[in-house]
Design an enzyme around this catalytic site. Sequence first.
Site, mmCIF file in Angstrom:
data_model
loop_
_atom_site.group_PDB
_atom_site.id
_atom_site.type_symbol
_atom_site.label_atom_id
_atom_site.label_comp_id
_atom_site.label_asym_id
_atom_site.label_seq_id
_atom_site.Cartn_x
_atom_site.Cartn_y
_atom_site.Cartn_z
ATOM 1 N N LEU A 6 -10.840 38.038 73.296
ATOM 2 C CA LEU A 6 -11.173 36.932 74.220
ATOM 3 C C LEU A 6 -10.753 37.388 75.794
ATOM 4 O O LEU A 6 -9.412 37.700 75.702
ATOM 5 C CB LEU A 6 -10.189 35.762 73.848
ATOM 6 C CG LEU A 6 -10.485 35.037 72.169
ATOM 7 C CD1 LEU A 6 -9.642 33.681 72.038
ATOM 8 C CD2 LEU A 6 -11.928 34.838 71.961
ATOM 9 N N ARG A 13 -4.170 32.356 88.525
ATOM 10 C CA ARG A 13 -2.673 32.808 88.920
ATOM 11 C C ARG A 13 -2.738 34.095 89.626
ATOM 12 O O ARG A 13 -1.747 34.539 90.403
ATOM 13 C CB ARG A 13 -1.665 32.703 88.295
ATOM 14 C CG ARG A 13 -1.257 30.971 87.985
ATOM 15 C CD ARG A 13 -0.227 30.880 87.067
ATOM 16 N NE ARG A 13 -0.819 31.010 85.649
ATOM 17 C CZ ARG A 13 -0.094 31.017 84.535
ATOM 18 N NH1 ARG A 13 1.371 31.134 84.401
ATOM 19 N NH2 ARG A 13 -0.701 30.893 83.303
HETATM 20 C C1 UD1 Z 1 -2.658 30.633 74.261
HETATM 21 C C2 UD1 Z 1 -2.579 29.749 72.991
HETATM 22 C C3 UD1 Z 1 -1.074 29.889 72.830
HETATM 23 C C4 UD1 Z 1 -0.258 31.168 72.859
HETATM 24 C C5 UD1 Z 1 -0.682 31.845 74.251
HETATM 25 C C6 UD1 Z 1 -0.323 33.343 74.097
HETATM 26 C C7 UD1 Z 1 -4.180 28.383 72.426
HETATM 27 C C8 UD1 Z 1 -4.743 27.031 72.411
HETATM 28 N N1 UD1 Z 1 -3.220 28.583 72.929
HETATM 29 O O1 UD1 Z 1 -2.601 30.022 75.198
HETATM 30 O O2 UD1 Z 1 -0.576 28.966 71.538
HETATM 31 O O3 UD1 Z 1 1.045 30.887 72.989
HETATM 32 O O4 UD1 Z 1 -2.122 31.724 74.228
HETATM 33 O O5 UD1 Z 1 -0.585 33.902 75.287
HETATM 34 O O6 UD1 Z 1 -5.106 29.374 71.854
HETATM 35 N N2 UD1 Z 1 -10.139 32.708 77.058
HETATM 36 C C9 UD1 Z 1 -11.328 32.774 76.897
HETATM 37 N N3 UD1 Z 1 -12.229 31.478 77.015
HETATM 38 C C10 UD1 Z 1 -11.643 30.006 77.012
HETATM 39 C C11 UD1 Z 1 -10.145 30.293 77.327
HETATM 40 C C12 UD1 Z 1 -9.445 31.258 77.188
HETATM 41 O O7 UD1 Z 1 -12.029 33.758 76.537
HETATM 42 O O8 UD1 Z 1 -12.412 29.280 77.215
HETATM 43 C C13 UD1 Z 1 -9.299 33.834 76.687
HETATM 44 C C14 UD1 Z 1 -8.364 34.010 78.204
HETATM 45 O O9 UD1 Z 1 -9.357 34.815 78.824
HETATM 46 C C15 UD1 Z 1 -7.336 34.584 77.486
HETATM 47 C C16 UD1 Z 1 -7.101 34.095 76.276
HETATM 48 O O10 UD1 Z 1 -8.394 33.501 75.878
HETATM 49 O O11 UD1 Z 1 -7.331 36.247 77.382
HETATM 50 C C17 UD1 Z 1 -5.959 33.150 76.060
HETATM 51 O O12 UD1 Z 1 -6.539 32.057 77.169
HETATM 52 P P1 UD1 Z 1 -5.268 31.300 77.984
HETATM 53 O O13 UD1 Z 1 -5.980 30.388 78.774
HETATM 54 O O14 UD1 Z 1 -4.361 32.369 78.693
HETATM 55 O O15 UD1 Z 1 -4.337 30.552 76.670
HETATM 56 P P2 UD1 Z 1 -2.877 30.094 76.693
HETATM 57 O O16 UD1 Z 1 -2.957 28.646 77.491
HETATM 58 O O17 UD1 Z 1 -1.883 30.847 77.292
#
Ligand code: UD1
Length: 473
Positions: A6, A13
């Site tokens: 992903l 940030r």
């Molecule tokens: C997520 C997890 C959380 C975990 C944390 C660990 C979920 C809902 N939450 O939260 O439980 O503790 O990661 O770091 O999964 N991304 C996409 N498309 C999107 C959203 C995100 O590709 O629509 C990718 C981001 O680029 C990133 C990853 O998914 O690489 C995680 O996304 P992020 O928004 O950082 O999730 P967290 O809120 O940190």
Amino acid sequence: MNIVILAAGQGKRMKSALPKVLQPLAGKPLLEHVLETAISLTKAAQPVVVIGHGAQYVNAFLSDLANRNPRFKAIKTVLQKEQKGTGHALLQTLTKLNKDLPTLVLYGDVPLTTKDTLQSLIRLADGVRAKQSALGLLTQNMENPKGYGRIVRDQDGAVSAIVEEKDASPSIKAIHEINTGIMVLPSESLSKWLKSLKTKNAQGEYYLTDVIAMAVRDGVPIRTSQAKNEYEILGVNSRDQLAALERQIQRQRAAALLESGVTLFDPERIDIRGELSCGQDVWIDVGCVFEGRVHLAAGVRIGPYCVLKDTQIATNTQVGAFTHIDGAQIGAEARVGPYARIRPGTILANEVHIGNFVEVKNTKISAQSKANHLAYVGDSIVGARVNIGAGTITCNYDGVNKHQTIIEDDVFIGSDTQLVAPVKVGKGATLGAGTTLTKDAPAGKLTVSRAKQVSLDWQRPIKIKPKSSKVKK
Ligand code: UD1
Ligand code: MG
């Protein structure tokens, strides 16, 4: 096994125009670290990368990566136009997944997870092939779990759900076991679960983590494992976290060098942004940066604050402080620097000496030749035992084209000489100081182009003092 990475998020940030997953860690993009680990897991790995924010830059990076290493040609991408959450991101990949194999989910911004950690998670979830594998979850007990999803367990200790920080009650916030985000899922069930995700949560997103409760409901066993080191699961959300991981990786590399017998005057002050291999008894002083592939043979000593890139240095050569070397091969028992600049295409033979403020580019210099001070030697072939005096310049560029200078064995070039290329200096020739060489210099002779020295009677002008003291200052 299916592998999904992903990488569509923006990384607000970071406050950067560059997508987060392309920010460099130890000289290469975060995403490249993850992809390297991913393809090391299985020979047939064809990772699917979910891209979104800055997709054109990520695509450009991926095609460059495939050009550099054919192993990365197998990577596929899926565009997530709007970032509606981790569950929504994974949903976009369903058509690319083999439903008979489990799916490993990785994050483009979690760069340092090791192959070992992932392999034990995969084994835990029932091996690589099982159609109905268990669900493997990589969790971590963290002293400060703030910001992460929490692992909720029932009275028997079995995982029952993951709750995001923003949706958590105080009692759930008090849980220290967190979701790293990395998991292995049975793909057929996953597909069903993802399609039924809802956005009823504090962030209005499709949470991948909601599939955990669905797995519990469907009786799919959930097994958890943890990484050996906490840094393996740390994600990069800010410059601060990126800098912390950079130190982490550099510390590990320094420790490996020490372990292999290299002397580092301060293991906290070395940066390896590529691969550095060293022979026995190599010494590296403080503040050095290594990029690309660098090899230092036995007995090589690198002075403080040097930058070395894509370079091989043979045994017992010494590199003085503040020297830059890029794309060069340097022989044994040579001396380079302090304050030297060696540019791509340079080959220095054994016992060559290159001193302070000397720049060498695209030039081959044979054994025991010296350019000890203030010179530019470019596009040249220099023989053995040549002495290049201070201030010597090869004028290789006529404003349009580059031309070659050939200096044969045993030549002596006096100081402040310009060699206007194309030009050749024959074996054993001497060029007098200050010569501007525009025609070939014959072997064995002294060639000098210099106005004849004259001495004249001469009176220096004298400054005339103003006559009146009333002159305003
Ligand atoms: C997520 C997890 C959380 C975990 C944390 C660990 C979920 C809902 N939450 O939260 O439980 O503790 O990661 O770091 O999964 N991304 C996409 N498309 C999107 C959203 C995100 O590709 O629509 C990718 C981001 O680029 C990133 C990853 O998914 O690489 C995680 O996304 P992020 O928004 O950082 O999730 P967290 O809120 O940190
Ligand atoms: Mg995150």
